[in-house]
Design an enzyme around this catalytic site. Structure first.
Site, PDB file in Angstrom:
ATOM      1  N   LYS A 113       0.822  -1.338  -0.085  1.00 13.41           N
ATOM      2  CA  LYS A 113      -0.061   0.032   0.086  1.00 13.41           C
ATOM      3  C   LYS A 113       0.813   1.373   0.058  1.00 13.41           C
ATOM      4  O   LYS A 113       0.511   2.191  -0.660  1.00 13.41           O
ATOM      5  CB  LYS A 113      -0.929   0.050   1.180  1.00 13.41           C
ATOM      6  CG  LYS A 113      -1.978  -1.053   0.917  1.00 13.41           C
ATOM      7  CD  LYS A 113      -3.101  -0.783   2.210  1.00 13.41           C
ATOM      8  CE  LYS A 113      -4.379  -1.814   1.654  1.00 13.41           C
ATOM      9  NZ  LYS A 113      -4.776  -2.686   2.944  1.00 13.41           N
ATOM     10  N   LYS A 220      -4.273 -11.089  -7.874  1.00 13.11           N
ATOM     11  CA  LYS A 220      -5.525 -11.314  -7.227  1.00 13.11           C
ATOM     12  C   LYS A 220      -6.444 -10.566  -7.453  1.00 13.11           C
ATOM     13  O   LYS A 220      -6.170  -9.249  -8.033  1.00 13.11           O
ATOM     14  CB  LYS A 220      -5.249 -11.553  -5.461  1.00 13.11           C
ATOM     15  CG  LYS A 220      -5.093 -10.131  -5.142  1.00 13.11           C
ATOM     16  CD  LYS A 220      -5.370 -10.211  -3.417  1.00 13.11           C
ATOM     17  CE  LYS A 220      -5.292  -8.668  -3.029  1.00 13.11           C
ATOM     18  NZ  LYS A 220      -6.027  -8.276  -1.672  1.00 13.11           N
ATOM     19  N   LYS A 223      -9.907  -4.765  -5.002  1.00 12.47           N
ATOM     20  CA  LYS A 223     -10.619  -3.233  -5.558  1.00 12.47           C
ATOM     21  C   LYS A 223      -9.516  -2.384  -6.167  1.00 12.47           C
ATOM     22  O   LYS A 223      -9.639  -1.762  -7.174  1.00 12.47           O
ATOM     23  CB  LYS A 223     -11.508  -2.594  -4.471  1.00 12.47           C
ATOM     24  CG  LYS A 223     -12.500  -3.056  -4.307  1.00 12.47           C
ATOM     25  CD  LYS A 223     -13.656  -2.505  -3.090  1.00 12.47           C
ATOM     26  CE  LYS A 223     -14.137  -3.892  -2.595  1.00 12.47           C
ATOM     27  NZ  LYS A 223     -14.315  -3.724  -0.990  1.00 12.47           N
TER      28      LYS A 223
HETATM   29  P1  TYM Z   1     -10.615  -6.909   2.899  1.00 13.36           P
HETATM   30  O1  TYM Z   1     -11.769  -5.886   3.105  1.00 13.36           O
HETATM   31  O2  TYM Z   1      -9.508  -6.591   2.017  1.00 13.36           O
HETATM   32  O3  TYM Z   1     -11.177  -8.317   2.201  1.00 13.36           O
HETATM   33  C1  TYM Z   1     -12.212  -8.983   3.083  1.00 13.36           C
HETATM   34  C2  TYM Z   1     -12.093 -10.408   2.906  1.00 13.36           C
HETATM   35  O4  TYM Z   1     -12.138 -10.885   1.527  1.00 13.36           O
HETATM   36  C3  TYM Z   1     -10.979 -11.663   1.136  1.00 13.36           C
HETATM   37  N1  TYM Z   1     -10.612 -11.316  -0.194  1.00 13.36           N
HETATM   38  C4  TYM Z   1     -10.127 -12.428  -0.720  1.00 13.36           C
HETATM   39  N2  TYM Z   1     -10.017 -13.717  -0.645  1.00 13.36           N
HETATM   40  C5  TYM Z   1      -9.563 -14.359  -1.678  1.00 13.36           C
HETATM   41  N3  TYM Z   1      -9.189 -13.928  -2.975  1.00 13.36           N
HETATM   42  C6  TYM Z   1      -9.275 -12.579  -3.027  1.00 13.36           C
HETATM   43  N4  TYM Z   1      -8.713 -12.287  -4.163  1.00 13.36           N
HETATM   44  C7  TYM Z   1      -9.452 -11.793  -1.994  1.00 13.36           C
HETATM   45  N5  TYM Z   1      -9.914 -10.407  -1.897  1.00 13.36           N
HETATM   46  C8  TYM Z   1     -10.448 -10.220  -0.755  1.00 13.36           C
HETATM   47  C9  TYM Z   1      -9.869 -11.235   2.426  1.00 13.36           C
HETATM   48  O5  TYM Z   1      -8.997 -12.216   2.697  1.00 13.36           O
HETATM   49  C10 TYM Z   1     -10.830 -10.906   3.534  1.00 13.36           C
HETATM   50  O6  TYM Z   1     -11.076 -12.095   4.380  1.00 13.36           O
HETATM   51  N6  TYM Z   1      -8.029  -6.686   7.108  1.00 13.36           N
HETATM   52  C11 TYM Z   1      -9.339  -7.088   6.532  1.00 13.36           C
HETATM   53  C12 TYM Z   1     -10.617  -6.932   7.243  1.00 13.36           C
HETATM   54  C13 TYM Z   1     -10.512  -7.055   8.679  1.00 13.36           C
HETATM   55  C14 TYM Z   1     -10.721  -8.311   9.338  1.00 13.36           C
HETATM   56  C15 TYM Z   1     -10.353  -7.956  10.779  1.00 13.36           C
HETATM   57  C16 TYM Z   1     -10.721  -9.547   8.969  1.00 13.36           C
HETATM   58  C17 TYM Z   1     -10.325  -6.001   9.700  1.00 13.36           C
HETATM   59  N7  TYM Z   1     -10.338  -6.738  10.944  1.00 13.36           N
HETATM   60  C18 TYM Z   1     -10.499  -8.925  11.798  1.00 13.36           C
HETATM   61  C19 TYM Z   1     -10.772 -10.534   9.748  1.00 13.36           C
HETATM   62  C20 TYM Z   1     -10.674 -10.063  11.152  1.00 13.36           C
HETATM   63  C21 TYM Z   1      -9.351  -6.818   5.134  1.00 13.36           C
HETATM   64  O7  TYM Z   1      -8.654  -5.643   4.609  1.00 13.36           O
HETATM   65  O8  TYM Z   1      -9.990  -7.524   4.440  1.00 13.36           O
END
Ligand code: TYM
Length: 355
Positions: A113, A220, A223
């Site tokens: 990032k 992957k 967004k």
């Molecule tokens: P975020 O918002 O980027 O994504 C949410 C969830 O979607 C999964 N994901 C994917 N899985 C497989 N392939 C992909 N291309 C893909 N893109 C997104 C992510 O692995 C995630 O599970 N940091 C986290 C949000 C968060 C969180 C937490 C999660 C904040 N606090 C506590 C679990 C527990 C995040 O940015 O996810």
């Protein structure tokens, strides 16, 4: 016996895509009957990329509606908004006292990032990161790499630890954050000589963690990669996206290895289609009779079979503000109850006591 606690969240940065669905949301729906599930919308994490305030609020609402449309039942699982639980912010401050800036700077998601924000390309494999770190510290534009981005893993660890969750259903890209969470939990326990925080692990029901690829050839689906298939995409738009997926000139000799873009198409097919369909196209690839157009058509229809029921429900849910308000109010109450208990313990353990 009380059920094991499951916690997971998704950032409110726009509509949910197939990566979110297969990495997280689909699992949420599957496990809500059998565990004490707490699913939230990570709006504080979304702030790390400085969204427009109006976008932030609209995005929270979108994700909430998409959670519900996908089948998360607020009578089974606790659904809440991260910022509705102020205990999280206080514990984030407290836990940060046990987190090193070096370990945060070495986190892959931070490096990705920060590089993006500063417009610098990734170093070649084997290069050390010293130059990159100097750029971050010395850059006049470093205000774009804010401290919230650096401490993102602390906040995520707090989300998990404050609920004392042991199972965290996430996609592959979040595994490093989970590893850090375990490290922070162990460090806290050993510094204060307590056995307080349990160590949380990812939750894939015995399968491997998922990484949903984009259809643009590599990497992957995400967004910020601009390559998403959204759950609410109109069928016409969705079909067009799939039909435009990058491929190659096709296999020239039997059983030849697959290029990355084609392997990605097969990964998506494996997630969305039946084993028969996957086998049919794998065989066709192996004997060089495959027509990528046919594969894409099939893939688009199979994706639509997954997304259509969700898309059909989402607008009705979005229109029902009273219902949405009730869901998050009830969720916040439950989430705050357990968070307040943990925070009180943590304050006590760290020596913050009342006179
Ligand atoms: P975020 O918002 O980027 O994504 C949410 C969830 O979607 C999964 N994901 C994917 N899985 C497989 N392939 C992909 N291309 C893909 N893109 C997104 C992510 O692995 C995630 O599970 N940091 C986290 C949000 C968060 C969180 C937490 C999660 C904040 N606090 C506590 C679990 C527990 C995040 O940015 O996810």
């Amino acid at each position: 016996m009380s059920k094991e606690i499951v916690l997971s969240g998704i950032r409110s940065t726009g509509n949910l895509h197939l990566g979110n669905y297969y990495g997280a949301l689909r699992k949420f729906v599957k496990i809500q009957d059998d565990y004490d599930c707490r699913f939230f919308i990570a709006d504080l994490h979304a702030l790390t990329t400085n969204p427009d305030p109006n976008d932030l609020h609209a995005n929270v609402k979108k994700i909430l509606a998409e959670y519900l449309a996908a089948g998360i039942d607020p009578d089974k699982a606790t659904i809440f908004i991260q910022s509705d639980v102020p205990e999280i912010a206080e514990m984030y401050l407290l836990l940060n006292m046990h987190v090193g800036i070096g370990e945060l700077m070495r986190t892959t998601s931070f490096k990705d990032k920060a590089r993006k924000a500063l417009g610098i390309s990734a170093p070649a494999e084997g290069d050390d990161d010293e130059a990159f770190e100097k750029q971050i510290i010395g850059s006049e534009t470093n205000k774009r790499v804010n401290a919230g981005l650096l401490t993102y893993p602390t906040l995520m660890a707090v989300d998990i630890l404050i609920q004392k969750a042991t199972k965290v259903p996430v996609g592959k890209d979040q595994l490093q954050h989970l590893e850090l969470t375990r490290r922070f939990a162990r460090r806290f326990n050993s510094f204060y000589g307590v056995d307080y925080f349990p160590e949380p692990y990812d939750f894939d029901f015995g399968g491997a963690p998922v990484k949903v690829p984009g259809l643009d050839g590599s990497g992957k689906m995400g967004k910020s990669e601009g390559n998403c298939i959204y759950l609410v995409d109109d069928p016409k738009v969705l079909r067009k996206k799939v039909m435009r997926a990058v491929t190659d000139e096709g296999p020239q000799t039997p059983n030849s290895p697959m290029s990355e873009p084609v392997a990605n198409l097969f990964s998506l097919l494996e997630l969305t289609s039946t084993p028969d369909v996957v086998k049919h196209f794998r065989d066709a690839y192996a004997d060089c009779s495959i027509r990528y157009g046919d594969l894409k058509k099939q893939l688009a229809e199979d994706i639509l079979a997954v997304t259509t029921p969700i898309r059909d429900r989402v607008n009705d849910i979005l229109a029902d503000d009273d219902y949405l308000r009730r869901v998050v109010k009830q969720g916040a109450e439950k989430a705050r109850e357990s968070a307040a208990r943990t925070l009180a313990d943590v304050r006590e353990i760290m020596g913050i006591r009342k006179f």
